[in-house]
Every structure is written in C-alpha cells, then in structure tokens.
Scaffold this active site. Structure first.
Site, PDB file in Angstrom:
ATOM      1  N   LYS A  33       0.976  -1.083   0.171  1.00  0.00           N
ATOM      2  CA  LYS A  33       0.028   0.032   0.180  1.00  0.00           C
ATOM      3  C   LYS A  33       0.920   1.258   0.146  1.00  0.00           C
ATOM      4  O   LYS A  33       1.990   1.222   0.290  1.00  0.00           O
ATOM      5  CB  LYS A  33      -0.922  -0.089   1.284  1.00  0.00           C
ATOM      6  CG  LYS A  33      -0.221   0.263   2.374  1.00  0.00           C
ATOM      7  CD  LYS A  33      -1.052  -0.257   3.617  1.00  0.00           C
ATOM      8  CE  LYS A  33      -0.523  -0.164   4.995  1.00  0.00           C
ATOM      9  NZ  LYS A  33      -1.218  -0.601   6.092  1.00  0.00           N
ATOM     10  N   TYR A 241      17.891  30.206   4.499  1.00  0.00           N
ATOM     11  CA  TYR A 241      16.899  30.994   5.190  1.00  0.00           C
ATOM     12  C   TYR A 241      17.108  31.190   6.353  1.00  0.00           C
ATOM     13  O   TYR A 241      17.577  30.466   7.056  1.00  0.00           O
ATOM     14  CB  TYR A 241      15.421  30.286   4.923  1.00  0.00           C
ATOM     15  CG  TYR A 241      14.792  30.270   3.818  1.00  0.00           C
ATOM     16  CD1 TYR A 241      14.425  31.541   3.019  1.00  0.00           C
ATOM     17  CD2 TYR A 241      14.716  29.175   2.791  1.00  0.00           C
ATOM     18  CE1 TYR A 241      13.874  31.641   1.797  1.00  0.00           C
ATOM     19  CE2 TYR A 241      14.136  29.210   1.531  1.00  0.00           C
ATOM     20  CZ  TYR A 241      13.612  30.528   1.059  1.00  0.00           C
ATOM     21  OH  TYR A 241      13.355  30.410  -0.270  1.00  0.00           O
TER      22      TYR A 241
END
Ligand code: PLP
Length: 332
Positions: A33, A241
């Site tokens: 899955k 950043y």
C-alpha cells in the site's frame, strides 16, 4: 536529479528471513500500500514476485490492477462502492454497511475488531456477517500493540482465536485466516494463521523493543541527491533561510537537489542532523535543496530511515511513505 536506490539483495535477504519465520514463501503476503511504503509499487511487486511471493496487500483496487500480473491473490484493504469482481482480488469489509455496496460475487475478507477499535466489525456482529456474506474467503484482524512489551497482544490473540472458532462453526467452507503484521510475526515463534501481512519488515525495519530477539533486517531504500551549486564560504558567512548556519571557518559547500518539496522532512537547522555520509545538514532544508560541506557530485541523504525518524520524533514508515513519487527509483 535526485534518485532513490532499492537494494535487491537486501530485499531478498529480508524476504528470506520473514518467509523462513512464517513457514514458507506461501505464508507471507507483502503489503504494498501507499506506493509500497514509498519504495515504488511496481518495482516492489516485480521483485517480490521474482522472489516467489504469491500474495500482496494494497489499499485500493487501482493499485491492485497495476500489479495484477505479478500475484495470484491481491487483498484490497479499502474497497469502494461498486468494485468489480476479479478472480484474483479479495475486498476487505470493515463495517457491515459495506456489504451491500459490493457485488455478491466478489471475494470478501471480513475484518474483525479484536481490540484495536479502528476498522473492522465488532465481535458481536460476526454471526450476522457470516450470514450476509456469500463469498467469505478470508477473515482477518489487526493487532494494536504487537510491538509493545506488554500483555496486550496476548488477550487480543485470545479474542482472535475465539473469532476463528466461531467462524469455523458458522461457515461450511473454511476461509483463510490472517492477523499478523511485521511486529507480530517477528515477535512470535511462527505464523499461527494461513499467512502474515508483512509491510515495514520487508523494507528492512521493525519497531520491537531490544529485549525481543529479532533477526537482522536490512533497510533497502537509500535517498540520493545531486549537486546544484558549489561555493566557498569565509568565516562568518551564513547559509540558507534566516542564515541559520554560520561558517566557523573557511569552507567549501554545495547545495543538493532534495528538499521538503520532495517529501523529505523540513529540518529547521537547529541541533544536528546528519546525512547518509555523516555530514551535517547546514542550516534549514529548503523546498528544493539542502546544503553540505562537500563538492561531490552526489551525496547520500539517508541510508536508514529510522535515523531520520528518530530525529523528527516519528517512525520510519512516515519518513519512507512521504518520499515524492516523482523521484526516480532504481534497483541496484
Ligand atoms: C499496513 C498494514 C499491515 C502492515 O503492517 P506492518 O507493520 O508494516 O507490517 C498489515 N495489516 C494491515 C491491515 C495494514 O493496514
């Protein structure tokens, strides 16, 4: 371009350990899955089939259709209304209200809630379900605490054994029984049902406490990034950043093409996170890049998802399953 390597030898090593434990390849179903926990549905279907696994478990029939040629039997955990009958597919019923939404001719596996209280019918509804379902080919449950050192698994297994007895009394044809996930299979002496549903262990991880004797599984996925740009920094220069990283010496750094936009976690530059080559991430991880003191063409971002998981206070499943499907996967 960043890429993911899937190590076939290590995958077969894990499958060998699990199938030996379970009592043969036919007693294992591979859980594929969510893009095979981020590894690639098609690649893992092909490899497990090559190894000799005959059964797979997925979430939706769209996934089952893609991997149909590789297996004899595919279990669909979350069927939708109006699913079509397919001789290879079995649909899991999680609630009595789902029964009329599927054709009477579909092969059904009934999920029974033995204590997890998530999906599956209540044990008091087993009799009713056994009457309502025409093709009851399987009965399953899922254990909530198979990886915890406690008595929980024992009482849940006791309830499961009672459910099995009840079903055998109610149905003429014996359905397949399955309950164990990776942790339950690894923890037990053997597989007590027809087969186990193995997800995370096939990919090389388990979450059992160290007091359990567990075989040495090998993580099969490694994430790699390629160099975008190289620059030299002087002492005091800052990177990324908010300039979270500050160079304490003259150094050569490069950016690499993995970021949180690729499904990797957003490291905020605080504390220390190491890549797969034990080099610290410099500053914050950006959407599409990160930086290391290196000028190599490619670097390993991680080889072992449990290290990253520990850092972000989560589990290896979470690190793996988030990896973007757009990152190319190659088998090595
Ligand atoms: C995901 C899933 C599994 C696999 O669990 P692992 O811990 O990865 O082995 C087994 N059974 C069901 C019902 C699942 O949803």
């Amino acid at each position: 371009m960043s890429f993911i390597e899937i190590n076939k030898t290590d995958y077969f090593h894990n499958l060998e350990i699990l199938s030996t434990k379970a009592g043969g390849k036919q007693r294992i179903s591979v859980v594929l899955k969510d893009n095979a926990y981020g590894h690639s549905l098609l690649i893992m279907a092909k490899l497990s089939s090559e190894f000799g696994i005959k059964r797979a478990v997925v979430r939706f029939s769209e996934e089952a259709i893609k991997i149909e040629p590789f297996f004899e039997h595919i279990i669909i955990l979350s069927p939708k209304k109006g699913e079509k009958e397919n001789p290879k597919f079995s649909y899991v019923i999680n609630d009595l209200t789902q029964i009329p939404l599927l054709s009477q001719n579909c092969s059904i596996h009934l999920k029974v809630d033995t204590g997890m209280h998530r999906n599956g019918i209540d044990i008091s509804q087993v009799q009713k379900a056994c009457k309502l379902i025409k093709n009851l080919d399987g009965v399953l449950t899922h254990f909530r605490s198979a990886d915890k050192l406690s008595s929980e698994l024992f009482w849940q297994k006791k309830i499961w054994e009672d459910v099995k007895k009840e079903v055998l009394k109610l149905r003429e044809k014996r359905p397949l029984f399955h309950s164990a996930n990776s942790a339950a299979l690894l923890r037990d002496e053997k597989c007590y049902d027809d087969f186990a549903r193995c997800g995370i262990s096939t990919y090389g991880y388990h979450s059992l406490p160290s007091s359990f004797k567990t075989p040495k599984l090998k993580p099969i996925l490694s994430l790699w990034a390629e160099k975008i740009a190289t620059r030299s920094l002087n002492k005091g220069d800052r990177v990324g950043y908010s300039g979270e990283f500050e160079a304490t010496k003259k150094m050569m750094i490069s950016t690499y093409d993995i970021g949180y936009g690729d499904g990797f976690f957003r490291f905020d530059g605080e504390g220390e996170l190491l890549n797969g080559e034990k080099k610290p991430f410099l500053g914050k991880v950006s959407m599409d890049s990160c930086a290391f003191e290196s000028d190599k063409q490619k670097v390993s971002i991680f080889q072992d998802a449990s290290y990253v998981a520990n850092h972000f206070n989560t589990i290896s499943y979470d690190v793996l399953v988030k990896l973007s499907t757009s990152i190319p996967r190659v088998v090595v």
